[in-house]
Scaffold this active site. Structure first.
Site, short mmCIF file in Angstrom:
data_model
loop_
_atom_site.label_atom_id
_atom_site.label_comp_id
_atom_site.label_asym_id
_atom_site.label_seq_id
_atom_site.Cartn_x
_atom_site.Cartn_y
_atom_site.Cartn_z
N HIS A 1 0.71 -1.26 -0.01
CA HIS A 1 -0.08 -0.01 0.03
C HIS A 1 0.79 1.09 -0.01
O HIS A 1 2.06 1.20 0.53
CB HIS A 1 -0.87 -0.09 1.14
CG HIS A 1 -1.79 0.87 1.23
ND1 HIS A 1 -1.69 2.25 1.49
CD2 HIS A 1 -3.17 0.89 1.06
CE1 HIS A 1 -2.89 3.20 1.59
NE2 HIS A 1 -3.79 2.16 1.31
N GLN B 1 -4.60 -5.18 7.24
CA GLN B 1 -5.66 -6.12 6.74
C GLN B 1 -5.37 -7.45 7.37
O GLN B 1 -6.02 -8.43 6.96
CB GLN B 1 -5.32 -6.27 5.16
CG GLN B 1 -5.58 -5.15 4.20
CD GLN B 1 -7.02 -4.58 4.38
OE1 GLN B 1 -7.81 -5.17 4.72
NE2 GLN B 1 -7.16 -3.28 3.78
N LYS C 1 -10.55 -0.33 10.26
CA LYS C 1 -10.81 -1.29 9.64
C LYS C 1 -10.94 -2.69 10.58
O LYS C 1 -11.16 -3.72 9.97
CB LYS C 1 -9.39 -1.72 8.64
CG LYS C 1 -8.98 -0.60 7.70
CD LYS C 1 -7.76 -0.90 6.91
CE LYS C 1 -7.30 0.15 6.11
NZ LYS C 1 -8.09 0.48 5.23
#
Ligand code: PLP
Length: 408
Positions: free
Chosen positions: A122, A202, A225
């Site tokens: 990312h 993630q 998240k």
């Protein structure tokens, strides 16, 4: 109680949203997951019963706020199996955490030192290192990515050298869903004297992570998240690794003593928390970590894997669809990127949103080097949370099939 995604949905009022008369199918969890009532209530309780500034106040409410903030730190330390709560630094998110390490390491680096990242990172785990390259002249080296969308660990030998100071990699890719095999990375780092930072943005939403078992030096993630409010994240660092970092931001709360001609800094983690921190957000993050940890982890993992399989099988049946990432279920999470021949990802996302109320993400996913690797401008991405169901996946598949009929 056995894990039941339908029951879990009742904890997320937003999932009852209707868009244009259609039930919402929220499949953009890798961008931001939704918040359960337990977390909303914890924030509400804090703001109505303990709101005050932390650390410096002497009145009772300030003590209550400080206790709540530090309790959140302890919960996160347990979630990560950290040795000490003081190894947990609250930041604004993953981006803030990685910048903190990059900027804080600057004084230890010299021209020619090397930072190893990968082609699938990312931008949050690329740009801070580029800034060091521009500022100091460190060299940025990247591990390549396999055709399956995994970091190619076979290239570790030739990429990590005696000059490598940091290996910074995503624990789970936000584009391909591939899970990194961390052990060989740590072994390569130890052999060359480098440190390891994992971008866990993630990974942490899927359950507690054991930073000590992973053997890394730094671990970064975002609250939003993992079912927590926005504006809060974490940098975990081994005590000795944090102790070596210089503060990147200066201000109140991070000092030991200030005079007009000299300064000394507080010990970590306060050294890295300049100014008033996001207090209620930290309380919310603590509650979110408790909430995730209380889920039946194996049942949730099996559920998400089954839905991922349903998605992969269904997409494989639609002509013109190509999945960018592992085609199988091994060492992958429920993040599925794909392209549809002849249709721009933005158009596809808009189409399934308009017609089927399916929320996807389309574009380069802040991973332009990876897009270049696959010769793509972008992909459409569906990403799962425990509250997703067969109905969500089926709406996606129906939407993509319909988009092919209408848009191609
Ligand atoms: N790293 C990964 C793997 C991500 O998926 C994201 C967000 O999408 C980030 C870093 C950046 O997170 P944040 O914007 O919360 O700082």
């Amino acid at each position: 109680m056995a894990f039941d995604p339908e029951q879990l949905r009742a904890e997320f009022p937003i999932l009852n949203t209707r868009l244009g008369g259609k039930a919402l199918h929220y499949l953009d969890n890798a961008a931001s997951a939704q918040i359960p009532v337990a977390v909303i209530d914890a924030v509400m309780r804090h703001e109505t019963a303990a709101r005050a500034n932390v650390s410096r106040g002497v009145h009772s409410l300030a003590e209550r706020a400080t206790e709540a903030y530090e309790a959140a730190r302890s919960i996160i330390a347990r979630y990560l199996n950290a040795a000490l709560p003081d190894e947990v630094v609250f930041t604004g998110g993953t981006t803030g955490a990685i910048n903190l390490v990059a900027q804080g390491s600057a004084s230890q680096l010299k021209p020619g030192d090397e930072i190893v990242i990968s082609e699938l990172e990312h931008h949050s785990n690329i740009v801070p290192w580029h800034m060091l390259r521009e500022r100091i002249g460190v060299a940025l080296r990247a591990l390549p990515v396999t055709d399956e969308g995994r970091v190619d660990l076979a290239a570790l030998d030739r990429t990590v050298t005696k000059r490598t100071r940091m290996i910074a990699l995503a624990h789970v890719s936000n584009v391909t869903g591939a899970v990194l095999d961390v052990a060989p990375v740590v072994a390569a780092a130890r052999a060359s004297g480098a440190q390891v930072l994992l971008d866990g943005a993630q990974a942490v939403p899927h359950g507690p992570v054991d930073v000590r078992a992973l053997g890394v030096d730094f671990y970064a993630f975002s609250g939003h998240k993992m079912f927590a409010p926005n504006g809060i994240g974490v940098l975990w660092g081994k005590r000795e690794a944090l102790a070596r970092l210089a503060p990147a931001f200066g201000g109140g709360g991070m000092i030991r003593e200030v005079a007009l001609d000299q300064i000394s800094y507080a010990d970590p983690p306060r050294r890295f928390e300049a100014g008033t921190p996001p207090i209620a957000q930290a309380v919310g993050l603590g509650e979110a970590a408790r909430w995730v940890a209380a889920l039946e982890r194996e049942a949730v993992a099996a559920h998400e894997l089954r839905l991922t399989g349903r998605m992969l099988d269904g997409l494989a049946d639609i002509r013109g669809v190509r999945v960018v990432g592992p085609q199988g279920l091994q060492a992958r999470r429920g993040v599925v990127s794909f392209t549809l021949d002849g249709v721009h990802p933005h158009d596809l996302c808009q189409f399934v949103d308009d017609r089927f109320a399916v929320a996807l993400r389309g574009g380069h996913h802040c991973a332009q080097p990876l897009m270049r690797r696959f010769g793509l401008a972008g992909t459409s991405r569906a990403s799962l949370a425990p509250y997703n169901t067969d109905a969500d996946v089926d709406a996606l598949l129906q939407g993509v099939a319909e988009a092919r009929r209408v848009l191609v």
